[in-house]
Design a protein around this motif. Structure first.
Motif, PDB file in Angstrom:
ATOM      1  N   TYR A   1      42.487  26.948  -5.511  1.00 51.42           N
ATOM      2  CA  TYR A   1      43.525  27.076  -4.536  1.00 51.42           C
ATOM      3  C   TYR A   1      43.159  28.563  -3.708  1.00 51.42           C
ATOM      4  CZ  TYR A   1      46.639  23.426  -6.063  1.00 51.42           C
ATOM      5  OH  TYR A   1      47.088  22.104  -6.408  1.00 51.42           O
ATOM      6  N   TYR A   2      42.438  29.393  -4.401  1.00 50.49           N
ATOM      7  CA  TYR A   2      42.030  30.571  -3.600  1.00 50.49           C
ATOM      8  C   TYR A   2      41.125  30.271  -2.690  1.00 50.49           C
ATOM      9  CZ  TYR A   2      44.320  33.845  -7.022  1.00 50.49           C
ATOM     10  OH  TYR A   2      45.142  34.605  -7.670  1.00 50.49           O
ATOM     11  N   TYR A   3      40.220  29.184  -2.861  1.00 59.20           N
ATOM     12  CA  TYR A   3      39.094  28.805  -1.957  1.00 59.20           C
ATOM     13  C   TYR A   3      39.461  27.992  -1.135  1.00 59.20           C
ATOM     14  CZ  TYR A   3      34.232  27.986  -0.861  1.00 59.20           C
ATOM     15  OH  TYR A   3      32.938  28.013  -0.276  1.00 59.20           O
ATOM     16  N   THR A   4      40.667  26.974  -1.371  1.00 59.53           N
ATOM     17  CA  THR A   4      41.162  26.227  -0.520  1.00 59.53           C
ATOM     18  C   THR A   4      42.629  26.120  -0.632  1.00 59.53           C
ATOM     19  OG1 THR A   4      39.197  24.821  -0.397  1.00 59.53           O
ATOM     20  CG2 THR A   4      41.181  23.653   0.575  1.00 59.53           C
ATOM     21  N   PRO A   5      43.806  26.783  -0.283  1.00 63.15           N
ATOM     22  CA  PRO A   5      44.892  27.123  -0.648  1.00 63.15           C
ATOM     23  C   PRO A   5      45.965  26.118  -0.026  1.00 63.15           C
ATOM     24  CG  PRO A   5      44.648  28.557   1.283  1.00 63.15           C
ATOM     25  CD  PRO A   5      43.336  27.781   1.082  1.00 63.15           C
ATOM     26  N   TYR A   6      45.616  24.881  -0.380  1.00 63.30           N
ATOM     27  CA  TYR A   6      46.513  23.559   0.004  1.00 63.30           C
ATOM     28  C   TYR A   6      46.364  22.548  -0.852  1.00 63.30           C
ATOM     29  CZ  TYR A   6      45.990  26.405   4.317  1.00 63.30           C
ATOM     30  OH  TYR A   6      45.885  27.499   5.301  1.00 63.30           O
ATOM     31  N   GLN A   7      47.966  22.129  -1.223  1.00 64.52           N
ATOM     32  CA  GLN A   7      48.016  21.034  -2.157  1.00 64.52           C
ATOM     33  C   GLN A   7      47.950  19.637  -1.250  1.00 64.52           C
ATOM     34  OE1 GLN A   7      51.391  20.075  -4.454  1.00 64.52           O
ATOM     35  NE2 GLN A   7      52.035  22.144  -3.553  1.00 64.52           N
ATOM     36  N   PRO A   8      47.594  18.678  -1.714  1.00 69.58           N
ATOM     37  CA  PRO A   8      47.651  17.466  -1.032  1.00 69.58           C
ATOM     38  C   PRO A   8      48.969  16.782  -1.279  1.00 69.58           C
ATOM     39  CG  PRO A   8      46.676  16.721  -3.022  1.00 69.58           C
ATOM     40  CD  PRO A   8      46.564  18.288  -3.000  1.00 69.58           C
ATOM     41  N   ASN A   9      49.572  16.357   0.213  1.00 71.54           N
ATOM     42  CA  ASN A   9      51.037  16.013  -0.189  1.00 71.54           C
ATOM     43  C   ASN A   9      51.135  14.188  -0.448  1.00 71.54           C
ATOM     44  OD1 ASN A   9      50.265  14.636   2.306  1.00 71.54           O
ATOM     45  ND2 ASN A   9      51.900  15.494   3.592  1.00 71.54           N
ATOM     46  N   ALA A  10      51.977  13.741  -0.620  1.00 72.41           N
ATOM     47  CA  ALA A  10      52.202  12.362  -1.028  1.00 72.41           C
ATOM     48  C   ALA A  10      51.500  11.418   0.002  1.00 72.41           C
ATOM     49  CB  ALA A  10      53.890  12.087  -1.107  1.00 72.41           C
ATOM     50  N   ALA A  11      51.520  11.687   1.479  1.00 75.95           N
ATOM     51  CA  ALA A  11      50.918  10.976   2.081  1.00 75.95           C
ATOM     52  C   ALA A  11      49.487  11.101   1.806  1.00 75.95           C
ATOM     53  CB  ALA A  11      51.090  11.224   3.942  1.00 75.95           C
ATOM     54  N   ALA A  12      48.745  12.005   1.664  1.00 75.66           N
ATOM     55  CA  ALA A  12      47.228  12.164   1.245  1.00 75.66           C
ATOM     56  C   ALA A  12      46.889  11.421   0.174  1.00 75.66           C
ATOM     57  CB  ALA A  12      46.722  13.722   1.332  1.00 75.66           C
ATOM     58  N   LEU A  13      47.836  11.752  -0.779  1.00 71.50           N
ATOM     59  CA  LEU A  13      47.634  11.041  -2.123  1.00 71.50           C
ATOM     60  C   LEU A  13      47.775   9.484  -2.183  1.00 71.50           C
ATOM     61  CD1 LEU A  13      49.523  13.374  -4.488  1.00 71.50           C
ATOM     62  CD2 LEU A  13      46.905  13.295  -4.155  1.00 71.50           C
ATOM     63  N   ALA A  14      48.616   9.026  -1.277  1.00 69.65           N
ATOM     64  CA  ALA A  14      48.578   7.582  -1.189  1.00 69.65           C
ATOM     65  C   ALA A  14      47.694   6.820  -0.417  1.00 69.65           C
ATOM     66  CB  ALA A  14      50.110   7.177  -0.152  1.00 69.65           C
ATOM     67  N   ASN A  15      46.827   7.615   0.183  1.00 69.06           N
ATOM     68  CA  ASN A  15      45.676   7.036   1.138  1.00 69.06           C
ATOM     69  C   ASN A  15      44.152   7.605   0.598  1.00 69.06           C
ATOM     70  OD1 ASN A  15      44.303   5.364   2.765  1.00 69.06           O
ATOM     71  ND2 ASN A  15      44.646   6.677   4.632  1.00 69.06           N
ATOM     72  N   LEU A  16      43.928   7.527  -0.605  1.00 70.01           N
ATOM     73  CA  LEU A  16      42.773   7.912  -1.053  1.00 70.01           C
ATOM     74  C   LEU A  16      41.686   7.686  -0.271  1.00 70.01           C
ATOM     75  CD1 LEU A  16      41.323   9.746  -3.366  1.00 70.01           C
ATOM     76  CD2 LEU A  16      41.415   7.657  -4.693  1.00 70.01           C
ATOM     77  N   GLY A  17      40.767   8.475   0.213  1.00 64.64           N
ATOM     78  CA  GLY A  17      39.558   8.233   0.972  1.00 64.64           C
ATOM     79  C   GLY A  17      39.952   8.127   2.865  1.00 64.64           C
ATOM     80  N   GLY A  18      41.287   8.327   2.939  1.00 68.46           N
ATOM     81  CA  GLY A  18      41.670   8.381   4.195  1.00 68.46           C
ATOM     82  C   GLY A  18      42.597   9.382   4.699  1.00 68.46           C
ATOM     83  N   THR A  19      43.268   9.631   5.784  1.00 67.75           N
ATOM     84  CA  THR A  19      44.201  10.230   6.373  1.00 67.75           C
ATOM     85  C   THR A  19      45.641  10.052   5.726  1.00 67.75           C
ATOM     86  OG1 THR A  19      44.292   9.314   8.288  1.00 67.75           O
ATOM     87  CG2 THR A  19      42.743  10.955   8.255  1.00 67.75           C
ATOM     88  N   GLY A  20      46.387  10.982   5.841  1.00 69.47           N
ATOM     89  CA  GLY A  20      47.851  10.832   5.395  1.00 69.47           C
ATOM     90  C   GLY A  20      48.606  11.137   6.807  1.00 69.47           C
ATOM     91  N   ASP A  21      49.270  12.228   6.911  1.00 71.72           N
ATOM     92  CA  ASP A  21      50.290  12.539   8.005  1.00 71.72           C
ATOM     93  C   ASP A  21      49.948  13.994   8.533  1.00 71.72           C
ATOM     94  OD1 ASP A  21      51.607  14.507   6.313  1.00 71.72           O
ATOM     95  OD2 ASP A  21      53.134  13.021   6.024  1.00 71.72           O
ATOM     96  N   ALA A  22      50.700  14.381   9.536  1.00 72.75           N
ATOM     97  CA  ALA A  22      50.478  15.803  10.224  1.00 72.75           C
ATOM     98  C   ALA A  22      50.560  17.000   9.267  1.00 72.75           C
ATOM     99  CB  ALA A  22      51.346  15.931  11.254  1.00 72.75           C
ATOM    100  N   CYS A  23      51.188  16.807   8.120  1.00 71.72           N
ATOM    101  CA  CYS A  23      51.032  17.705   7.113  1.00 71.72           C
ATOM    102  C   CYS A  23      50.083  17.511   6.061  1.00 71.72           C
ATOM    103  CB  CYS A  23      52.576  17.855   6.433  1.00 71.72           C
ATOM    104  SG  CYS A  23      53.881  18.704   7.501  1.00 71.72           S
ATOM    105  N   SER A  24      49.419  16.609   5.848  1.00 67.30           N
ATOM    106  CA  SER A  24      48.241  16.528   4.965  1.00 67.30           C
ATOM    107  C   SER A  24      47.292  17.421   4.864  1.00 67.30           C
ATOM    108  CB  SER A  24      47.916  14.998   4.892  1.00 67.30           C
ATOM    109  OG  SER A  24      48.871  14.035   4.566  1.00 67.30           O
ATOM    110  N   SER A  25      46.788  17.736   3.646  1.00 65.96           N
ATOM    111  CA  SER A  25      45.312  18.418   3.671  1.00 65.96           C
ATOM    112  C   SER A  25      44.605  17.764   2.527  1.00 65.96           C
ATOM    113  CB  SER A  25      45.754  19.759   3.341  1.00 65.96           C
ATOM    114  OG  SER A  25      46.249  19.923   1.886  1.00 65.96           O
TER     115      SER A  25
END
Length: 658
Positions: A319-343
């Motif tokens: 988290y220090y290196y990449t300080p963002y957690q994936p949101n539900a949209a990112a987790l729902a599309n493993l290998g793809g994109t989520g939404d505007a708030c996804s990382s």
């Protein structure tokens, strides 16, 4: 790569030293430039900076923690390899089929014997992608896997890169890239000095950074992939190598040219990942280990920052290196994109690691100084509270009496503890006193558990029972009648050896079935066994025909009974088959050596109590089908090793493949 501006503020383009949290890098030129790169020199032009994401449009950018799938493609969901033959469980109703062959000999190795570790090749480290349902934002990777400075040899790294990249189309692929490296030293001993050398391969640089900084080469490889896709790219531009780890590339400004170059990127990033949890640094103040911390979904603060309970230092470092957690949209599309708030940075880190190297959450160990203390540790882990219903106690010197005790203990709501025949170990006595059982059940006759031990046990409870027959077979039938009087089925295993019965113990305990031992080489089923199985509509045979013969199977199939035989090519595969038939999901799994009985004996009771499978495995690796079950089928997020490193080597803790 998305990184917090915290340490970015400490790095400037004109820096003559590496300034992070007040720490300097010695023996470094003002530009921190590499001495030379082959086959082509370091470009003097500065890369065109990527625009920082705006608050209104947090657009994914290639090479960042927020990435497009095309820049670093996610692993395939299809396994890279499958076993040459798929074992099956055969169901017979009621006429027995021909016996299933088994390569498992009925020969017991010396108890507690150690098996010499075998080397495993990097190409065997490839593994299929897993379901995202196993992702835990608070425990992305274990400290063991993250800080394992012996995770891979140089040859294994090279073989891994060769297998992933294949034929290189230019001279920048990591499997062919070479350069002259400088000698570098970081202050405060965060990393050991890197001794530079001419014409070093990328594999050697990664290996030496792993050893110098105490960061797993697997972590470095995964970071190279999630940042620039370099672990699989067969034609990368040199510009990608210049910012290989995304180090010095904040979200809010251009990459810092001081950190350009493959060596600079790998060594500096490895040092940084180590430094994040240095108690002398300032970074430990933002993401507290063992506490809930707000972690943003995206650089856009409007996307939210739900709290994450960070369980270990490695996850905090990510988290220090990449300080963002994936949101539900990112987790729902493993290998793809989520939404505007996804990382995607930490999601992809987890996915690449799990796909290539197995579960990033290393196994926990339950181990003591000996088999008696190990059983105590298993009991403490499984039964943290006192006032249990029952404690089963059996000898730890031999296996026959105890094989049927594990499912009985689980069914009764208590642990299985071990004793010497003549003296109750102090640690076992203390554990029973802590548990305050309503009843203690001794399994075996007085040659197994003496009268003096019985006297000690009687002082610890108001109810004491001994279950013992004239031999192991009668003892197993007595336990079955006592603990499972109304069971609709039973597991049957040979009493001549222990692995099959141990594997059946957890499954039997969950099903509320007994494990009945038989003379597997007999010409027929004896009358007492027939009586013990009377009225039971299902019988599961653990092991092949070498363990329980076709003639015995035929006798068990009487009365229209349904017979299912679980028989693999060896004890490990038989264990896998038993668990495959029992478990479709499990939060935890237990692993024990298949070459000695004590740890698996106590562990089977714990596994059944927690409704978890217990697999017997080799001492030095985890078979492919078992790894697949843990990582994909069961989606387990906790792996528990039973016994110390002499029983299960550290390769098993890292789920190293056989």
């Amino acid at each position: 790569m998305q990184k917090t501006p915290l340490y970015r503020l400490a790095v400037t383009a004109a820096a003559a030293v590496f300034l992070v949290a007040g720490v300097g890098l010695t023996s470094v030129s003002p530009a921190f430039a590499e001495d030379s790169e082959t086959p082509s020199p370091t470009p003097t032009a500065v890369e065109t900076p990527r625009p920082a994401p705006t608050d209104s449009t947090p657009t994914p950018q290639p090479g960042e923690g927020v990435v497009t799938p095309t820049s670093t493609p996610a692993p395939s969901s299809t396994p890279t390899s499958t076993p040459s033959s798929t074992p099956t469980a055969v169901t017979v109703v009621p006429t027995p089929t021909p016996a299933t062959p088994s390569a498992e000999p009925d020969v017991e190795p010396a108890p507690d014997s150690e098996v010499a570790p075998l080397a495993f090749q990097a190409d065997g480290l490839q593994f299929s992608a897993a379901s995202i349902s196993g992702f835990d934002p608070g425990n992305i990777i274990s400290d063991y896997n993250f800080y394992n400075s012996w995770a891979m040899t140089e040859n294994e790294i090279q073989s891994f890169l060769d297998s992933k990249i294949g034929t290189c189309k230019n001279s920048n692929c990591l499997n062919v890239y070479r350069m002259d490296t400088p000698t570098r030293t970081f202050d405060f001993g965060t990393c050991a000095t890197y001794q530079g050398a001419p014409n070093e391969s990328a594999a050697r640089i990664i290996y030496k950074a792993q050893r110098a900084c105490g960061i797993s080469a697997k972590v470095i490889l995964v970071t190279l992939q999630k940042e620039q896709g370099l672990a699989t790219n067969d034609s990368p531009p040199l510009s990608d190598l210049r910012k290989a780890m995304g180090f010095g590339c904040p979200d809010t400004s251009e990459c810092d040219a001081n950190f350009y170059g493959f060596f600079n990127q790998v060594y500096a990033a490895a040092r940084q990942l180590t430094w994040y949890n240095n108690p002398e640094g300032s970074f430990t103040k933002r993401y507290k280990v063992g506490a809930s911390n707000p972690v943003q979904y995206n650089p856009n603060v409007g996307c939210g920052a739900p709290e994450v309970y960070i369980q270990n230092k490695a996850t905090a470092a990510l988290y220090y290196y990449t300080p963002y957690q994936p949101n539900a949209a990112a987790l729902a599309n493993l290998g793809g994109t989520g939404d505007a708030c996804s990382s995607y940075g930490n999601r992809n880190f987890w996915d690449y690691y799990r796909s290539w190297f197995g579960n990033p959450i290393a196994a926990e160990r339950l181990a003591g100084a000996d088999r008696f203390d190990t059983a105590v540790e298993i009991s403490k882990s499984t039964f943290p509270s006192s006032n249990v219903n029952v404690v089963y106690v059996t000898t730890g010197s031999d296996f026959p009496d105890a094989l049927s005790a594990a499912p009985a203990a689980a069914a009764g709501g208590g642990p299985l503890l071990l004793t010497t025949p003549t003296k109750l170990p102090a640690s076992v006595k203390a554990e029973i006193a802590r548990l305050k059982p309503k009843k203690i059940v001794i399994v075996g006759g007085k040659s197994a558990v003496s009268a003096s031990v019985e006297k000690d046990l009687a002082s610890l409870t108001g109810s004491l029972v001994r279950l013992a027959g004239k031999d192991r077979y009668e003892t197993s039938r007595i336990i079955a009648k006592s603990a499972f009087p109304d069971a609709a089925g039973a597991y049957v295993a040979t009493g001549a050896n222990f692995p099959d019965a141990l594997s059946a113990g957890a499954a039997a305990g969950i099903a509320k079935f007994p494990v009945v031992l038989v003379n597997g080489s007999a010409a027929s089923v004896d009358q007492p066994t027939k009586q013990a199985l009377a009225g039971k509509s299902k019988v599961m045979i653990a092991g092949g025909a070498a363990a329980v013969s076709a003639k015995v199977e035929a006798g068990l199939a009487a009365e229209g009974r349904q017979i299912t035989r679980f028989a693999g090519a060896d004890r490990n595969q038989t264990s896998y088959l038993i668990n495959k038939a029992t478990f479709t999901s499990a939060k935890s799994v237990y692993l024990a050596t298949g070459w000695s009985f004590p740890d698996a004996l106590a562990g089977a009771a714990a596994a059944a109590t927690t409704k978890s499978p217990l697999y017997v495995v080799p001492a030095y690796c985890v078979p492919a089908d078992t790894r697949s079950a843990i990582n994909i089928t069961l989606k387990a997020n906790r792996v528990i090793l039973l016994g110390g490193p002499a029983a299960l080597f550290d390769q098993v803790a890292a789920l190293a493949p056989c």
